[in-house]
Design an enzyme around this catalytic site. Structure first.
Site, PDB file in Angstrom:
ATOM      1  N   LYS A 181      52.907  46.262  51.816  1.00  0.00           N
ATOM      2  CA  LYS A 181      51.880  44.959  51.541  1.00  0.00           C
ATOM      3  C   LYS A 181      52.647  43.691  52.026  1.00  0.00           C
ATOM      4  O   LYS A 181      53.761  43.606  51.749  1.00  0.00           O
ATOM      5  CB  LYS A 181      51.371  45.139  50.269  1.00  0.00           C
ATOM      6  CG  LYS A 181      50.398  44.158  49.729  1.00  0.00           C
ATOM      7  CD  LYS A 181      49.954  44.457  48.212  1.00  0.00           C
ATOM      8  CE  LYS A 181      48.794  43.421  47.581  1.00  0.00           C
ATOM      9  NZ  LYS A 181      48.403  43.796  46.480  1.00  0.00           N
ATOM     10  N   SER A 195      43.525  44.583  45.567  1.00  0.00           N
ATOM     11  CA  SER A 195      43.814  43.568  46.780  1.00  0.00           C
ATOM     12  C   SER A 195      44.747  44.493  47.785  1.00  0.00           C
ATOM     13  O   SER A 195      44.771  44.068  48.858  1.00  0.00           O
ATOM     14  CB  SER A 195      44.533  42.546  46.168  1.00  0.00           C
ATOM     15  OG  SER A 195      45.982  42.852  45.763  1.00  0.00           O
ATOM     16  N   SER A 240      45.279  46.844  41.941  1.00  0.00           N
ATOM     17  CA  SER A 240      45.347  46.533  43.295  1.00  0.00           C
ATOM     18  C   SER A 240      45.938  47.852  44.186  1.00  0.00           C
ATOM     19  O   SER A 240      45.806  47.699  44.996  1.00  0.00           O
ATOM     20  CB  SER A 240      45.766  45.241  43.742  1.00  0.00           C
ATOM     21  OG  SER A 240      45.078  44.307  43.363  1.00  0.00           O
TER      22      SER A 240
HETATM   23  N1  GLN Z   1      41.188  42.483  40.997  1.00  0.00           N
HETATM   24  C1  GLN Z   1      42.415  42.162  40.086  1.00  0.00           C
HETATM   25  C2  GLN Z   1      42.751  40.735  40.309  1.00  0.00           C
HETATM   26  O1  GLN Z   1      41.891  40.073  40.946  1.00  0.00           O
HETATM   27  C3  GLN Z   1      43.602  42.934  40.557  1.00  0.00           C
HETATM   28  C4  GLN Z   1      44.237  42.332  41.580  1.00  0.00           C
HETATM   29  C5  GLN Z   1      45.844  42.924  41.621  1.00  0.00           C
HETATM   30  O2  GLN Z   1      45.994  44.097  41.046  1.00  0.00           O
HETATM   31  N2  GLN Z   1      46.785  42.296  42.466  1.00  0.00           N
HETATM   32  O3  GLN Z   1      43.430  40.090  39.734  1.00  0.00           O
END
Ligand code: GLN
Length: 446
Positions: A28, A103, A127
């Site tokens: 990532k 994400s 994410s």
């Molecule tokens: N969807 C969640 C957020 O937008 C989780 C994102 C994540 O785990 N980086 O914060």
């Protein structure tokens, strides 16, 4: 390239020999790679090249893995569909008209499409598990403190962990074996402290008279993928089934039936606090983000704001140009939640809710070995469908964020398809109960 899973394609060779030799890994793009651009999905870091490797990247190299590139993601990890990336959306390999989740959508899509054997994502509120579920692959969010965050560009430090994504539970667990363990560069992974300031390690160190070793040291996560769940008690979190899409619930129930036929006992578990989890999570995550992202000012990090006007004006221009809409929204809300006069009303309340969620999970693990929920309450949305309604997107995180608030481990494993789209089942374990969730998930694979 197909699916737009990668922001930067670059081969980084590992050691000649090791447990991951011959395997490709996608990383990532918020995980630092020495000499290879690391953008966090943001225009702000379009040309940022880290001078050092994240600890997990160092461990991949030592294990003989070949890194094949840096994957696309929601900007700074803020999103659940990978549509907030400054580098364009990712297509779901299972159905290209749909989002891959987020994400870490690029990481999950790269594995699902066979562009990498394995991948690393980061999970602040889901994410890793969300895109694993939407793409039909396996994703693990480790217990807080199991994996070093050194070199992970911070979004919300108190919530996040780097986690593995793979086609099978065993492969994901084997990658966890490689990346987990103590790291002198990340104090929250330390287990050799005498009990009073060991972060996530506190109670464990204390219980062991202060001489505890890190839980990863003696663990073999891959070996736990033996499918042997006979006699395991699975707690079904009823609160998280209400409101979920019927097609998702059908797959979830069918998978539980299959587990019962393998000797699993199921009990219903209710967690009263979880209805407040999404609100608490977003207050805490945005508050931490507003502080973490202050460093992107065009001077320390990020695109330059130019030298016209005073320092404040230059700073503002850098942030206006460099950040996307969702990131700006969160910095504004986070700053508001932390500001004098509002701190008690929002941030403190969110911390209280977080403590309540932790207690609820503790109680639940008195009755069950692991807990089960659908990973996501919905099927993957169509591309472009959810961007206009941030609140709807936040609510999609209902089943994943409680786990981060409680610092617990969880895994998402494929549980079939509905209307041609993958459905994921989530197992949540007690603190450092990675082996239990790996075992349970391996039984779902059959
Ligand atoms: N969807 C969640 C957020 O937008 C989780 C994102 C994540 O785990 N980086 O914060």
């Amino acid at each position: 390239m197909a699916h737009n899973a990668f922001i930067t394609r670059e081969t980084i060779d590992g050691a000649d020999d090791g447990p991951l030799s011959g395997r490709t890994v996608a990383v990532k793009d918020n995980i630092s790679t020495e000499g290879v651009r690391t953008t966090c999905g943001s225009a702000m870091l379009e040309s940022y090249v880290p001078p050092y490797d994240a600890t997990v990247v160092e461990r991949l190299k030592q294990a003989g893995a070949t890194i094949v590139g840096k994957t696309n993601m929601d900007e700074f990890g803020m999103g659940g569909t990978t549509e907030t990336s400054a580098y364009g959306p990712v297509e779901n390999p299972a159905d290209s008209g749909h989002v891959p989740g987020g994400s870490s959508g690029g990481s999950a899509a790269a594995v699902a499409a066979g562009e990498a054997d394995l991948a690393l994502g980061s999970d602040t509120g889901g994410s890793v598990r969300n895109p694993a579920a939407f793409c039909g692959v396996v994703g693990i969010k480790p217990t807080y403190g199991l994996v070093s965050r050194y070199g992970l560009v911070a979004y919300a430090n108190s919530l996040e962990q780097i986690g593995p994504i793979a086609q099978t539970v065993e492969d994901a667990a084997a990658l966890l074996d490689v990346i987990s363990g103590p790291d002198p560069n990340d104090g929250t992974t330390r287990f050799d402290l005498a009990g009073d300031d060991g972060g996530a390690a506190d109670d464990r160190s204390a219980a062991d008279g202060g001489s505890a070793t890190h839980p990863a040291t003696d663990a073999n996560y891959a070996a736990a993928a033996d499918g042997d769940v006979n006699g395991t008690t699975v707690g079904v979190v009823t609160d998280l089934l209400e409101g979920a899409d019927d097609r998702v619930v059908d797959r979830f129930e069918a998978t539980l039936d299959d587990l019962r036929s393998q000797g699993v006992d199921t009990v219903e578990v209710s967690l009263d606090s979880v209805e407040h989890a999404v609100q608490a999570y977003y207050v805490i995550a945005m508050s931490e983000a507003s502080s973490n992202l202050a460093r992107f000012d065009g001077v320390r990090y990020g695109v330059s704001g130019g030298d016209e006007g005073n320092w404040n004006e230059s700073f503002a221009r850098a942030r206006e140009d460099g950040f996307g809409e969702e990131v700006k929204r969160r910095i504004l809300l986070g700053t508001y939640a932390l500001s004098a006069g509002y701190h008690d009303k929002y941030y403190q309340k969110a911390q209280d809710a977080r403590a309540w969620v932790k207690r609820d999970f503790d109680d639940a693990f008195e009755r069950a070995d692991v807990l089960a929920t659908p990973t996501m309450p919905v099927l993957p949305p169509a591309l472009g469908e959810s961007l206009s309604d941030p609140l709807q997107l936040y609510l999609m995180d209902a089943n994943t964020v409680p786990v981060n608030l409680a610092n617990l481990p969880a895994i998402s494993v494929p549980a079939g398809e509905a209307d041609g789209l993958p459905v994921g089942l989530q197992f949540v374990g007690p603190k450092f109960g990675e082996e239990a969730i790996v075992r349970a998930a391996s039984a779902v694979e059959g």
